[in-house]
Motif scaffolding. Sequence first.
Motif, mmCIF file in Angstrom:
data_model
loop_
_atom_site.group_PDB
_atom_site.id
_atom_site.type_symbol
_atom_site.label_atom_id
_atom_site.label_comp_id
_atom_site.label_asym_id
_atom_site.label_seq_id
_atom_site.Cartn_x
_atom_site.Cartn_y
_atom_site.Cartn_z
ATOM 1 N N LEU A 188 0.819 -1.214 0.000
ATOM 2 C CA LEU A 188 0.000 0.000 0.000
ATOM 3 C C LEU A 188 0.851 1.261 0.000
ATOM 4 C CD1 LEU A 188 -2.808 1.307 0.206
ATOM 5 C CD2 LEU A 188 -2.627 1.131 2.685
ATOM 6 N N LYS A 189 1.838 1.320 0.881
ATOM 7 C CA LYS A 189 2.655 2.534 0.974
ATOM 8 C C LYS A 189 3.494 2.763 -0.269
ATOM 9 C CE LYS A 189 3.050 2.677 6.010
ATOM 10 N NZ LYS A 189 3.993 2.719 7.168
ATOM 11 N N ALA A 190 3.797 1.692 -1.005
ATOM 12 C CA ALA A 190 4.596 1.849 -2.225
ATOM 13 C C ALA A 190 3.756 2.319 -3.404
ATOM 14 C CB ALA A 190 5.276 0.525 -2.570
ATOM 15 N N THR A 204 0.150 7.883 -4.518
ATOM 16 C CA THR A 204 -0.890 8.559 -3.756
ATOM 17 C C THR A 204 -1.940 9.116 -4.707
ATOM 18 O OG1 THR A 204 0.722 9.168 -2.072
ATOM 19 C CG2 THR A 204 -1.347 10.366 -2.076
ATOM 20 N N LEU A 205 -3.213 8.817 -4.426
ATOM 21 C CA LEU A 205 -4.293 9.351 -5.248
ATOM 22 C C LEU A 205 -4.500 10.826 -4.968
ATOM 23 C CD1 LEU A 205 -6.475 8.413 -7.325
ATOM 24 C CD2 LEU A 205 -8.030 8.198 -5.382
ATOM 25 N N LYS A 250 -7.697 -1.479 -6.457
ATOM 26 C CA LYS A 250 -8.757 -1.971 -7.344
ATOM 27 C C LYS A 250 -9.191 -3.362 -6.914
ATOM 28 C CE LYS A 250 -7.278 0.749 -11.319
ATOM 29 N NZ LYS A 250 -6.815 0.717 -12.716
ATOM 30 N N PRO A 251 -10.518 -3.607 -6.996
ATOM 31 C CA PRO A 251 -11.560 -2.742 -7.530
ATOM 32 C C PRO A 251 -12.234 -1.877 -6.473
ATOM 33 C CG PRO A 251 -12.440 -4.955 -7.239
ATOM 34 C CD PRO A 251 -11.014 -4.984 -6.778
ATOM 35 N N GLY A 252 -12.155 -0.554 -6.633
ATOM 36 C CA GLY A 252 -12.982 0.403 -5.921
ATOM 37 C C GLY A 252 -12.812 0.543 -4.427
ATOM 38 N N LEU A 253 -11.614 0.262 -3.875
ATOM 39 C CA LEU A 253 -11.402 0.421 -2.437
ATOM 40 C C LEU A 253 -10.476 1.604 -2.196
ATOM 41 C CD1 LEU A 253 -12.256 -1.115 0.193
ATOM 42 C CD2 LEU A 253 -9.919 -1.982 0.236
ATOM 43 N N PHE A 265 -5.221 6.323 -0.981
ATOM 44 C CA PHE A 265 -4.733 5.389 -1.983
ATOM 45 C C PHE A 265 -5.925 4.608 -2.517
ATOM 46 C CE2 PHE A 265 -1.504 6.154 1.142
ATOM 47 C CZ PHE A 265 -0.319 6.280 0.427
ATOM 48 N N CYS A 266 -5.836 4.159 -3.763
ATOM 49 C CA CYS A 266 -6.899 3.378 -4.382
ATOM 50 C C CYS A 266 -6.398 1.971 -4.671
ATOM 51 C CB CYS A 266 -7.384 4.032 -5.674
ATOM 52 S SG CYS A 266 -8.709 3.124 -6.508
#
Length: 492
Positions: A259-261, A264-265, A277-280, A274-275
């Motif tokens: 996640l951290k890598a 950034t959205l 997929k799908p949709g989280l 952060f996004c």
Amino acid sequence: MSSQKRSTNKTMWHSPLSAASPLRKEPGVRLAAGCAPQKQQARGQTPSRNAGSVPLDSMPAEILLKIFSYLDAVALLCAGCVNRRFYHLASDNFIWGKIYSAAFSPKRSNWRVSSVEKTAAPMSLLSLKDREAGHWKKEYIAKQVSSVQAALSQALKPVNPYTGLPGKTKEALRISGLGWVLVLKEKSGREHILEHVDLSIDDASVTIVWYGKNWPQLATLSTVDLCGVTPVFMDRSKPPPKTGPRWRSLIAKYDLSCLKAAATLGCDRLVRIFCLKPGLLVGLWKSEEELAFVMANLHVHHLVERSTLGSATVPYELLPHTPFLDDSPECGLHGYQLHVDMHSGGVFYLCGTFRNLSTKKGYIENGYVKLIVISVKNNAEHLPLVGKVGLSWKTGVLDGCVKSCFIMDVTLLDECGKPFWCVSSPVCMRPCPSPPDGPHLLGQTYCVDYADEDGQVHVELVWIEETQEHFIVSLVLHLSAAKINRWFGTKY
């Protein structure tokens, strides 16, 4: 043994026996003939509350079965979670046979039946002795689940002609008592099950939010499962029960180790988002790099089926699509209808519908079919976004808004009005240079992009300083030729 490992129907229990329950195991002293008497209480000492009591699980099976015969289905399932012995006794075919026959016996209204016949008929019908242990418990649960599913199928039949989606999604959610949970899994194998805190339902999507004060540390987490949960036993004349056994249906599994890598959205002064997929959407506190909130964006197309018909470990698989037969040489290249919603926190920045979209074989490049929805060269097609664009978030204490981010819902219908491609996902506007060979645009240009295995969405916007608003000057879809071939039975 946990109830999940012991349960034959993979049901998740959320109502363990309370402290006041008569089935709760209490410490006590076993008394039997020939046992030495207990030591005499000291003078003035209060006798022990458990003196002379017998542990419930040491009682003979006949007595326990008699006790269990007075319980209803929910209490029986909870009793089966106490230990292995209670599980087998609480699955007794005779007890569940009576429960099954009382709930699903045929209604006889044309003639009178004696009390003896009423009892003998269902018992002979059930053939209790010829069934394996737990048979009628499984049959009862399956019957309860199928009755709710039948009611759901009826509620989902009416289709909104405008969107091509079920028109009574809210009614279906009420009938099923459907909710959603996150299952956070630590690297050690420990699980944290979190109930959703907030929920909003729109025409094309459902937005679900989780937040709290006691999130596990991000460094200890490996994956997160998004699951729909429904009560196993549902009385449609009453509000959905908040306790009792529930069925868990896996919708998607996400890996948190990277996640951290990930890029950034967006961010504001408190969080980074952060996004996955799908949709989280995952929000992290800037100061501590720990979870702040999680937001799931789910398109309503087949949402109820995916949230109720899967299992705790295997997602529901959609039925295979039957190809649409058409002798037209350009089948699958015309007659599309697109609905686009851009929104956040109940505020809609754009609700657009575009009909009779088509393309030609010459627009098929690199395995994708290009559909031009809004042309940058046609000023009459350009559309404004209403209001200041930003993705709203909140927790129990703090809230904020991440600028230039929002939720985008895409619903593409084929020429028969059937959902062909459905997307709901957080997206972000990013600055991009204007093409040198394109028209001159009066303002900073931004792009919004989304892509998955079935297609891509590319949106170009221009910020108009004078009116303080964004204008969509280009909207293009790239549909997978493989998806079109599977859907229409073509060979592009």
